[in-house]
Design a protein around this motif. Structure first.
Motif, PDB file in Angstrom:
ATOM      1  N   ALA A 174       4.312  -6.121  -3.448  1.00  0.00           N
ATOM      2  CA  ALA A 174       3.531  -4.913  -3.167  1.00  0.00           C
ATOM      3  C   ALA A 174       3.237  -4.778  -1.677  1.00  0.00           C
ATOM      4  O   ALA A 174       3.360  -3.687  -1.103  1.00  0.00           O
ATOM      5  N   ALA A 175       2.875  -5.871  -1.033  1.00  0.00           N
ATOM      6  CA  ALA A 175       2.558  -5.817   0.396  1.00  0.00           C
ATOM      7  C   ALA A 175       3.800  -5.495   1.217  1.00  0.00           C
ATOM      8  O   ALA A 175       3.743  -4.671   2.141  1.00  0.00           O
ATOM      9  N   THR A 176       4.918  -6.120   0.874  1.00  0.00           N
ATOM     10  CA  THR A 176       6.154  -5.871   1.612  1.00  0.00           C
ATOM     11  C   THR A 176       6.605  -4.426   1.462  1.00  0.00           C
ATOM     12  O   THR A 176       7.036  -3.787   2.434  1.00  0.00           O
ATOM     13  N   ARG A 177       6.505  -3.899   0.250  1.00  0.00           N
ATOM     14  CA  ARG A 177       6.887  -2.501   0.030  1.00  0.00           C
ATOM     15  C   ARG A 177       5.994  -1.571   0.867  1.00  0.00           C
ATOM     16  O   ARG A 177       6.476  -0.633   1.505  1.00  0.00           O
ATOM     17  N   ALA A 178       4.703  -1.846   0.881  1.00  0.00           N
ATOM     18  CA  ALA A 178       3.771  -1.006   1.632  1.00  0.00           C
ATOM     19  C   ALA A 178       4.044  -1.083   3.132  1.00  0.00           C
ATOM     20  O   ALA A 178       4.003  -0.066   3.835  1.00  0.00           O
ATOM     21  N   LEU A 179       4.345  -2.279   3.626  1.00  0.00           N
ATOM     22  CA  LEU A 179       4.632  -2.433   5.059  1.00  0.00           C
ATOM     23  C   LEU A 179       5.954  -1.762   5.432  1.00  0.00           C
ATOM     24  O   LEU A 179       6.063  -1.124   6.482  1.00  0.00           O
ATOM     25  N   ASP A 181       7.320   0.786   3.942  1.00  0.00           N
ATOM     26  CA  ASP A 181       7.227   2.237   3.769  1.00  0.00           C
ATOM     27  C   ASP A 181       6.116   2.867   4.600  1.00  0.00           C
ATOM     28  O   ASP A 181       5.920   4.095   4.535  1.00  0.00           O
ATOM     29  N   ALA A 182       5.362   2.052   5.348  1.00  0.00           N
ATOM     30  CA  ALA A 182       4.173   2.548   6.067  1.00  0.00           C
ATOM     31  C   ALA A 182       3.256   3.302   5.105  1.00  0.00           C
ATOM     32  O   ALA A 182       2.755   4.383   5.407  1.00  0.00           O
ATOM     33  N   ASP A 183       3.030   2.682   3.947  1.00  0.00           N
ATOM     34  CA  ASP A 183       2.217   3.278   2.885  1.00  0.00           C
ATOM     35  C   ASP A 183       0.760   2.877   3.115  1.00  0.00           C
ATOM     36  O   ASP A 183       0.317   1.796   2.702  1.00  0.00           O
ATOM     37  N   LEU A 184       0.004   3.742   3.764  1.00  0.00           N
ATOM     38  CA  LEU A 184      -1.366   3.402   4.144  1.00  0.00           C
ATOM     39  C   LEU A 184      -2.285   3.196   2.947  1.00  0.00           C
ATOM     40  O   LEU A 184      -3.055   2.223   2.925  1.00  0.00           O
ATOM     41  N   PRO A 185      -2.257   4.061   1.926  1.00  0.00           N
ATOM     42  CA  PRO A 185      -3.122   3.817   0.765  1.00  0.00           C
ATOM     43  C   PRO A 185      -2.824   2.487   0.081  1.00  0.00           C
ATOM     44  O   PRO A 185      -3.747   1.784  -0.347  1.00  0.00           O
ATOM     45  N   ALA A 186      -1.541   2.142  -0.030  1.00  0.00           N
ATOM     46  CA  ALA A 186      -1.183   0.877  -0.685  1.00  0.00           C
ATOM     47  C   ALA A 186      -1.672  -0.317   0.116  1.00  0.00           C
ATOM     48  O   ALA A 186      -2.174  -1.300  -0.453  1.00  0.00           O
ATOM     49  N   LEU A 187      -1.543  -0.257   1.432  1.00  0.00           N
ATOM     50  CA  LEU A 187      -2.047  -1.346   2.269  1.00  0.00           C
ATOM     51  C   LEU A 187      -3.565  -1.451   2.160  1.00  0.00           C
ATOM     52  O   LEU A 187      -4.127  -2.542   2.037  1.00  0.00           O
TER      53      LEU A 187
END
Length: 239
Positions: A174-179, A181-187
């Protein structure tokens, strides 16, 4: 305003002299980190801030010229955080290992642009405090870049520093995907308590990045993801 960011892991083993005979095992990670630093340089920031985890006793800002070393890892190698006016070392606390490694990466990239400062973030800093810190960093200059140091979980195998925890792989995914994708809500939604249990030291710095990037419209690119030694390492570039 944040114009670029690089996310890199912070094991001292990235320094070949520390890794010694095992240095080649992290060659791909070093190459990815160099590529991420290239994205920062291309953004031509006015200020580069290295953000990394530290225990509470070492948290806080570190000015340009702050020094650190890898002597604690058996290597007589010193580093300095950028080159301040007058090219003199700043007096004060020694850089924690995450910022020392960041300083090493910046020096390895032959950084010659913006001033370089550091910020060590307590590993248990709450998510809302991380976001506020990030917003404050982004407001420091017209063009701010961040080099964000931090590891994922240290519980991916029975030989990992934190032994095996079945939750670690999902957390890192999950963290790698968020980083990437620059997914701010997920981070921002990464569970701080779980991260601490899994020894994921990157959680707080990553959430500082999420706060800094709010409204910046940056896109992410995943450059590296692996778990050598049972620890999650991710390299990403945002621009």
């Amino acid at each position: 305003m944040l114009v670029a960011a690089a996310v890199c892991p912070c094991p001292p083993l990235l320094v070949p002299e520390v890794a010694a005979g095992a240095a080649s095992e992290l060659d791909d990670a070093r190459t990815a980190c160099a590529d991420a630093l290239g994205v920062l340089a291309a953004a031509r920031p006015d200020l580069l801030i290295v953000v990394g985890p530290a225990d509470d006793g070492h948290a806080g800002p570190y000015p340009a010229g702050s020094t650190g070393s890898f002597e604690g890892f058996g290597v007589a190698l010193s580093v300095r955080l950028g080159s301040p006016p007058g090219d003199t070392a700043a007096a004060g606390r020694a850089l924690p290992s995450s910022l020392a490694l960041g300083a090493w990466l910046v020096d390895r990239a032959r950084w010659s642009g913006a001033a370089v400062e550091g910020l060590a973030v307590g590993e248990r800093l709450p998510a809302d405090s991380c976001a506020l810190t990030g917003k404050e960093l982004a407001a420091r200059a017209d063009r701010v870049a961040l080099l964000v140091m931090g590891d994922g979980s240290a519980c991916r195998t029975v030989k990992a520093p934190g032994y095996l925890d079945e939750r670690a792989a999902d957390f890192d995914t999950a963290a790698t995907r968020a980083l990437g994708d620059a997914d701010l809500p997920a981070l921002s939604s990464l569970d701080a308590a779980l991260a601490y249990t899994l020894k994921a030291a990157g959680r707080a710095p990553w959430q500082v990045l999420a706060g800094a990037a709010d409204g910046a419209g940056l896109a992410g690119q995943l450059l590296y993801a692996d778990a050598p030694y049972g620890v999650g390492y991710t390299v990403a570039a945002w621009s």
